[in-house]
Design a protein around this motif. Structure first.
Motif, PDB file in Angstrom:
ATOM      1  N   ARG A 247       0.833  -1.204   0.000  1.00 34.67           N
ATOM      2  CA  ARG A 247       0.000   0.000   0.000  1.00 34.67           C
ATOM      3  C   ARG A 247       0.870   1.258   0.000  1.00 34.67           C
ATOM      4  O   ARG A 247       0.584   2.225  -0.700  1.00 34.67           O
ATOM      5  CB  ARG A 247      -0.939   0.004   1.210  1.00 34.67           C
ATOM      6  CG  ARG A 247      -1.833   1.251   1.299  1.00 34.67           C
ATOM      7  CD  ARG A 247      -2.843   1.098   2.431  1.00 34.67           C
ATOM      8  NE  ARG A 247      -3.568   2.324   2.677  1.00 34.67           N
ATOM      9  CZ  ARG A 247      -4.647   2.734   1.997  1.00 34.67           C
ATOM     10  NH1 ARG A 247      -5.096   1.996   1.000  1.00 34.67           N
ATOM     11  NH2 ARG A 247      -5.258   3.852   2.308  1.00 34.67           N
TER      12      ARG A 247
ATOM     13  N   ALA B 252       2.123   1.885  -3.487  1.00 33.30           N
ATOM     14  CA  ALA B 252       1.099   2.449  -4.369  1.00 33.30           C
ATOM     15  C   ALA B 252       0.839   3.920  -4.055  1.00 33.30           C
ATOM     16  O   ALA B 252       0.671   4.739  -4.966  1.00 33.30           O
ATOM     17  CB  ALA B 252      -0.187   1.642  -4.248  1.00 33.30           C
TER      18      ALA B 252
ATOM     19  N   ASN C  60       2.088   5.472  -7.326  1.00 32.15           N
ATOM     20  CA  ASN C  60       0.895   5.615  -8.154  1.00 32.15           C
ATOM     21  C   ASN C  60       0.164   6.925  -7.875  1.00 32.15           C
ATOM     22  O   ASN C  60      -0.218   7.643  -8.788  1.00 32.15           O
ATOM     23  CB  ASN C  60      -0.072   4.444  -7.948  1.00 32.15           C
ATOM     24  CG  ASN C  60       0.296   3.237  -8.793  1.00 32.15           C
ATOM     25  OD1 ASN C  60       1.154   3.311  -9.675  1.00 32.15           O
ATOM     26  ND2 ASN C  60      -0.342   2.110  -8.520  1.00 32.15           N
ATOM     27  N   GLU C  61      -0.047   7.209  -6.592  1.00 39.65           N
ATOM     28  CA  GLU C  61      -0.809   8.389  -6.218  1.00 39.65           C
ATOM     29  C   GLU C  61       0.077   9.614  -5.972  1.00 39.65           C
ATOM     30  O   GLU C  61      -0.434  10.708  -5.728  1.00 39.65           O
ATOM     31  CB  GLU C  61      -1.661   8.087  -4.983  1.00 39.65           C
ATOM     32  CG  GLU C  61      -2.652   6.943  -5.196  1.00 39.65           C
ATOM     33  CD  GLU C  61      -3.630   6.799  -4.055  1.00 39.65           C
ATOM     34  OE1 GLU C  61      -3.903   7.806  -3.360  1.00 39.65           O
ATOM     35  OE2 GLU C  61      -4.145   5.682  -3.850  1.00 39.65           O
TER      36      GLU C  61
ATOM     37  N   LEU D 189       1.109  -3.806 -10.258  1.00 36.79           N
ATOM     38  CA  LEU D 189       0.509  -2.757  -9.425  1.00 36.79           C
ATOM     39  C   LEU D 189       0.446  -1.434 -10.175  1.00 36.79           C
ATOM     40  O   LEU D 189      -0.579  -0.736 -10.165  1.00 36.79           O
ATOM     41  CB  LEU D 189       1.322  -2.597  -8.137  1.00 36.79           C
ATOM     42  CG  LEU D 189       0.844  -1.528  -7.151  1.00 36.79           C
ATOM     43  CD1 LEU D 189      -0.438  -1.978  -6.461  1.00 36.79           C
ATOM     44  CD2 LEU D 189       1.922  -1.218  -6.121  1.00 36.79           C
TER      45      LEU D 189
ATOM     46  N   GLN E 206      -2.172  -1.649 -13.123  1.00 35.75           N
ATOM     47  CA  GLN E 206      -3.578  -1.639 -12.711  1.00 35.75           C
ATOM     48  C   GLN E 206      -3.986  -0.313 -12.074  1.00 35.75           C
ATOM     49  O   GLN E 206      -5.173   0.009 -12.022  1.00 35.75           O
ATOM     50  CB  GLN E 206      -3.844  -2.781 -11.729  1.00 35.75           C
ATOM     51  CG  GLN E 206      -3.685  -4.166 -12.355  1.00 35.75           C
ATOM     52  CD  GLN E 206      -3.841  -5.275 -11.343  1.00 35.75           C
ATOM     53  OE1 GLN E 206      -3.782  -5.055 -10.126  1.00 35.75           O
ATOM     54  NE2 GLN E 206      -4.037  -6.492 -11.823  1.00 35.75           N
ATOM     55  N   GLN E 207      -2.992   0.442 -11.576  1.00 36.85           N
ATOM     56  CA  GLN E 207      -3.265   1.731 -10.939  1.00 36.85           C
ATOM     57  C   GLN E 207      -4.284   1.604  -9.798  1.00 36.85           C
ATOM     58  O   GLN E 207      -5.169   2.442  -9.633  1.00 36.85           O
ATOM     59  CB  GLN E 207      -3.763   2.739 -11.976  1.00 36.85           C
ATOM     60  CG  GLN E 207      -2.697   3.225 -12.949  1.00 36.85           C
ATOM     61  CD  GLN E 207      -1.655   4.099 -12.269  1.00 36.85           C
ATOM     62  OE1 GLN E 207      -1.973   5.106 -11.627  1.00 36.85           O
ATOM     63  NE2 GLN E 207      -0.389   3.723 -12.398  1.00 36.85           N
ATOM     64  N   GLN E 208      -4.140   0.546  -9.019  1.00 35.52           N
ATOM     65  CA  GLN E 208      -5.005   0.341  -7.866  1.00 35.52           C
ATOM     66  C   GLN E 208      -4.176   0.319  -6.596  1.00 35.52           C
ATOM     67  O   GLN E 208      -3.070  -0.229  -6.578  1.00 35.52           O
ATOM     68  CB  GLN E 208      -5.784  -0.974  -8.009  1.00 35.52           C
ATOM     69  CG  GLN E 208      -6.797  -0.970  -9.140  1.00 35.52           C
ATOM     70  CD  GLN E 208      -7.584  -2.265  -9.211  1.00 35.52           C
ATOM     71  OE1 GLN E 208      -7.272  -3.234  -8.512  1.00 35.52           O
ATOM     72  NE2 GLN E 208      -8.609  -2.291 -10.052  1.00 35.52           N
ATOM     73  N   THR E 209      -4.736   0.907  -5.546  1.00 36.30           N
ATOM     74  CA  THR E 209      -4.044   0.955  -4.264  1.00 36.30           C
ATOM     75  C   THR E 209      -4.579  -0.150  -3.357  1.00 36.30           C
ATOM     76  O   THR E 209      -5.785  -0.197  -3.096  1.00 36.30           O
ATOM     77  CB  THR E 209      -4.254   2.319  -3.582  1.00 36.30           C
ATOM     78  OG1 THR E 209      -3.725   3.342  -4.430  1.00 36.30           O
ATOM     79  CG2 THR E 209      -3.547   2.370  -2.239  1.00 36.30           C
ATOM     80  N   PRO E 210      -3.712  -1.037  -2.876  1.00 34.11           N
ATOM     81  CA  PRO E 210      -4.171  -2.118  -1.994  1.00 34.11           C
ATOM     82  C   PRO E 210      -4.807  -1.572  -0.717  1.00 34.11           C
ATOM     83  O   PRO E 210      -4.517  -0.460  -0.288  1.00 34.11           O
ATOM     84  CB  PRO E 210      -2.875  -2.884  -1.678  1.00 34.11           C
ATOM     85  CG  PRO E 210      -1.945  -2.534  -2.788  1.00 34.11           C
ATOM     86  CD  PRO E 210      -2.277  -1.127  -3.169  1.00 34.11           C
ATOM     87  N   LYS E 211      -5.671  -2.369  -0.118  1.00 29.98           N
ATOM     88  CA  LYS E 211      -6.301  -1.975   1.134  1.00 29.98           C
ATOM     89  C   LYS E 211      -5.270  -1.940   2.259  1.00 29.98           C
ATOM     90  O   LYS E 211      -4.255  -2.626   2.215  1.00 29.98           O
ATOM     91  CB  LYS E 211      -7.430  -2.949   1.479  1.00 29.98           C
ATOM     92  CG  LYS E 211      -8.607  -2.887   0.513  1.00 29.98           C
ATOM     93  CD  LYS E 211      -9.705  -3.847   0.959  1.00 29.98           C
ATOM     94  CE  LYS E 211     -10.891  -3.765   0.001  1.00 29.98           C
ATOM     95  NZ  LYS E 211     -11.978  -4.699   0.416  1.00 29.98           N
TER      96      LYS E 211
END
Length: 213
Positions: free
Chosen positions: A20, A23, A27-28, A160, A163-168
């Protein structure tokens, strides 16, 4: 993600510490300083800012930029040592704290080795980690197990980023050392039941509609 995007070596250390966190940073584009990160930045600036020198048959180069296009990696070495007699290369990564229980620092060092090997064609069997709090240098064997672990993390990071998704959030002891803990809010996010609440409302509305038919 574009296939030509190179993964920062630091991302492997971040992912091994917490997916996380990786990401959020890469990513963010979220970053926050605390005492630990600020002190680490000063330490790296001091190391990277030193001039190249040769002592006792060893050449010391600081702030060395490396890149491995085949692997898709790029980054900067704190210190690269080269034995003049044999040409042996040894990357040295500086850390502000103490040796960690996990392997995130070793993974980062191994990624540096992989870049050097692709750039030079030379096999490298070890690197070193220097910890500021203990003032000790630890030799890290770059063995097959560590290489496999590092390459596996690299594949996970590429996925990761793609997909540009942030894990929980997953709360743990490591959260205390994370500068993003206030932004991440692991305890709040881990126990967030809002999605279940909203889903329950939709189910309730659907049931009422069916009853009124």
């Amino acid at each position: 993600m574009e296939s030509s995007r190179l993964i920062p070596i630091s991302a492997l250390q971040h992912y091994a510490f917490c997916p996380r966190q990786c990401a959020l940073i890469h990513n963010e584009q979220i970053w926050a300083e605390n005492y630990l990160t600020a002190h680490g930045q000063l330490l790296h600036q001091r190391v990277d800012g030193g001039e190249p020198e040769t002592r006792k048959g060893v050449r010391y180069e600081r702030g060395v930029v490396v890149s491995a296009s085949l692997l898709g990696l790029t980054g900067k070495l704190d210190l690269l040592e080269k034995e003049l007699s044999s040409g042996k290369l040894t990357p040295v990564e500086y850390k502000r704290g103490r040796p960690k229980k996990g392997d995130c620092d070793s993974v980062q060092l191994c990624a540096q080795v992989l870049c050097l090997e692709e750039m030079t064609g030379q096999g490298i069997t070890e690197g070193a980690l220097w910890y500021w709090q203990t003032r000790k240098r630890e030799v890290v064997p770059i063995n097959d197990a560590l290489r496999k672990r590092t390459l596996g993390l690299l594949d996970s990071i590429k996925q990761l980023f793609s997909q540009q998704q942030t894990p929980k959030a997953v709360h743990g002891k490591h959260c205390k050392a994370c500068s993003l803990v206030d932004i991440c809010n692991p305890l709040i996010n881990q126990h967030d039941q809002s999605s279940h609440y909203v889903a329950g409302l939709f189910k309730l509305d659907t049931k009422n509609m069916d009853d009124n038919k």
